[in-house]
Design an enzyme around this catalytic site. Structure first.
Site, PDB file in Angstrom:
ATOM      1  N   ASP A  15      -4.696  41.626   0.166  1.00 41.31           N
ATOM      2  CA  ASP A  15      -3.834  40.448   0.012  1.00 41.31           C
ATOM      3  C   ASP A  15      -2.357  40.839   0.074  1.00 41.31           C
ATOM      4  OD1 ASP A  15      -3.343  37.765  -0.326  1.00 41.31           O
ATOM      5  OD2 ASP A  15      -3.453  37.832  -2.512  1.00 41.31           O
ATOM      6  N   ASN A  63     -10.019  30.561   3.510  1.00 41.64           N
ATOM      7  CA  ASN A  63      -8.939  30.870   4.472  1.00 41.64           C
ATOM      8  C   ASN A  63      -9.101  30.075   5.767  1.00 41.64           C
ATOM      9  OD1 ASN A  63      -8.806  34.444   3.653  1.00 41.64           O
ATOM     10  ND2 ASN A  63      -7.602  32.749   2.812  1.00 41.64           N
TER      11      ASN A  63
HETATM   12  C1  IPE Z   1      -8.110  36.485  -0.595  1.00 44.45           C
HETATM   13  O1  IPE Z   1      -6.752  36.246  -0.453  1.00 44.45           O
HETATM   14  C2  IPE Z   1      -8.779  36.546   0.747  1.00 44.45           C
HETATM   15  C3  IPE Z   1      -8.487  37.714   1.569  1.00 44.45           C
HETATM   16  C4  IPE Z   1      -7.725  38.706   1.224  1.00 44.45           C
HETATM   17  C5  IPE Z   1      -9.146  37.759   2.860  1.00 44.45           C
HETATM   18  P1  IPE Z   1      -6.140  34.779  -0.562  1.00 44.45           P
HETATM   19  O2  IPE Z   1      -4.688  34.906  -0.355  1.00 44.45           O
HETATM   20  O3  IPE Z   1      -6.883  33.854   0.326  1.00 44.45           O
HETATM   21  O4  IPE Z   1      -6.493  34.402  -2.063  1.00 44.45           O
HETATM   22  P2  IPE Z   1      -5.842  33.326  -3.044  1.00 44.45           P
HETATM   23  O5  IPE Z   1      -5.716  32.035  -2.274  1.00 44.45           O
HETATM   24  O6  IPE Z   1      -4.509  33.857  -3.442  1.00 44.45           O
HETATM   25  O7  IPE Z   1      -6.774  33.241  -4.199  1.00 44.45           O
HETATM   26  C1  IPE Z   2      -4.313  38.281   2.986  1.00 45.07           C
HETATM   27  O1  IPE Z   2      -2.948  38.052   3.058  1.00 45.07           O
HETATM   28  C2  IPE Z   2      -4.970  38.191   4.337  1.00 45.07           C
HETATM   29  C3  IPE Z   2      -5.736  36.940   4.530  1.00 45.07           C
HETATM   30  C4  IPE Z   2      -6.016  36.095   3.598  1.00 45.07           C
HETATM   31  C5  IPE Z   2      -6.197  36.658   5.875  1.00 45.07           C
HETATM   32  P1  IPE Z   2      -2.333  36.608   2.852  1.00 45.07           P
HETATM   33  O2  IPE Z   2      -2.238  35.946   4.174  1.00 45.07           O
HETATM   34  O3  IPE Z   2      -3.086  35.835   1.829  1.00 45.07           O
HETATM   35  O4  IPE Z   2      -0.899  36.982   2.326  1.00 45.07           O
HETATM   36  P2  IPE Z   2      -0.098  36.274   1.152  1.00 45.07           P
HETATM   37  O5  IPE Z   2      -0.972  36.261  -0.057  1.00 45.07           O
HETATM   38  O6  IPE Z   2       0.239  34.905   1.632  1.00 45.07           O
HETATM   39  O7  IPE Z   2       1.115  37.134   0.984  1.00 45.07           O
HETATM   40 MG    MG Z   3      -2.926  35.731  -0.201  1.00 45.89          MG
END
Ligand code: IPE
Ligand code: IPE
Ligand code: MG
Length: 229
Positions: A15, A63
């Site tokens: 993340d 996602n």
């Molecule tokens: C979790 O990250 C999913 C992945 C890293 C693929 P998210 O960014 O989607 O999680 P939340 O929304 O902060 O819980």
């Molecule tokens: C995690 O990074 C990767 C995916 C969920 C695909 P994020 O896209 O959630 O990055 P932040 O949390 O917005 O920084």
């Molecule tokens: Mg995230």
């Protein structure tokens, strides 16, 4: 570090890509691309450190509700990985597995992922598992519905066998980068006794040194599984 204290299976919640890009005044896709680079390095390093299974949370079921533009960028990265990088992974003696419902992905991406899994060498000393359109809740629902259709009453072993992770050990250690302290629907059933490690480091900055910190922290944990030591 004591080799007996190296986790067999590490789960990695990658993340923070979006925030990493935002800090650089760049689009989110730039962060995802940097995240892919970090993931490739960590997979190589985890293998070198003696980890046998690394499950990378690449895309959650939730996602999929992100804007089309961001998803298209992620699909392009999957295309790139599964055409360019996957051969290198195999040649290093590593295997590949996918968990999650990939049926809803664009046809060409789905085919690439399926081939990636099909062409993977078997019985490898190291397996990289991609969790793509993965969510624990939908995984459990799918398993329960399969059992209902078959008229089966499940025990714990039977339920485990109906999960995407069938045949894999439960994660010993789950690492989440990006500062949030939650699982976000990642391996919730399998993580019942996993050790959790959270770091503020944004995923594109998560390197070998940071991975070692997580391993060192894990090595100090006392796993009791409800028993008295
Ligand atoms: C979790 O990250 C999913 C992945 C890293 C693929 P998210 O960014 O989607 O999680 P939340 O929304 O902060 O819980
Ligand atoms: C995690 O990074 C990767 C995916 C969920 C695909 P994020 O896209 O959630 O990055 P932040 O949390 O917005 O920084
Ligand atoms: Mg995230």
């Amino acid at each position: 570090m004591d080799v007996n204290k190296i986790p067999l299976h590490v789960g990695l919640i990658m993340d923070g890509n979006g925030r990493w890009a935002k800090k650089r005044l760049m689009p989110r896709s730039y962060g995802h691309s940097a995240g892919m680079g970090a993931m490739i390095k960590i997979a190589e390093y985890a293998k070198a450190r003696g980890v046998k299974y690394l499950t990378v949370y690449t895309l959650s079921t939730e996602n999929l509700m992100r804007p089309k533009e961001e998803l298209d960028g992620l699909y392009s990265l999957f295309r790139k990985y599964f055409t360019k990088n996957v051969q290198k992974l195999y040649s290093q003696g590593a295997g590949l597995k996918i968990i999650g419902d990939i049926s809803v992905l664009p046809d060409d991406v789905r085919t690439l992922l399926e081939n990636g899994e099909k062409n993977s060498p078997e019985n490898c000393g190291f397996t990289l598992i991609f969790a793509i359109n993965y969510g624990s809740r939908s995984e459990l629902l799918r398993a329960v519905n399969l059992a209902v259709e078959r008229g089966e009453k499940l025990d714990e072993k039977g339920l485990s066998a109906l999960l995407y992770t069938d045949g894999m050990p439960d994660p010993d250690l789950i690492i989440r980068t990006g500062g949030e302290m939650r699982l976000s629907n990642f391996l919730c059933f399998q993580a019942a006794y996993s050790e959790l490690y959270f770091t503020d480091v944004l995923f594109p900055d998560f390197d070998e040194k940071e991975f070692d910190k997580a391993l060192e922290d894990y090595a100090k944990r006392e796993r009791r599984y409800g028993k008295i030591k």
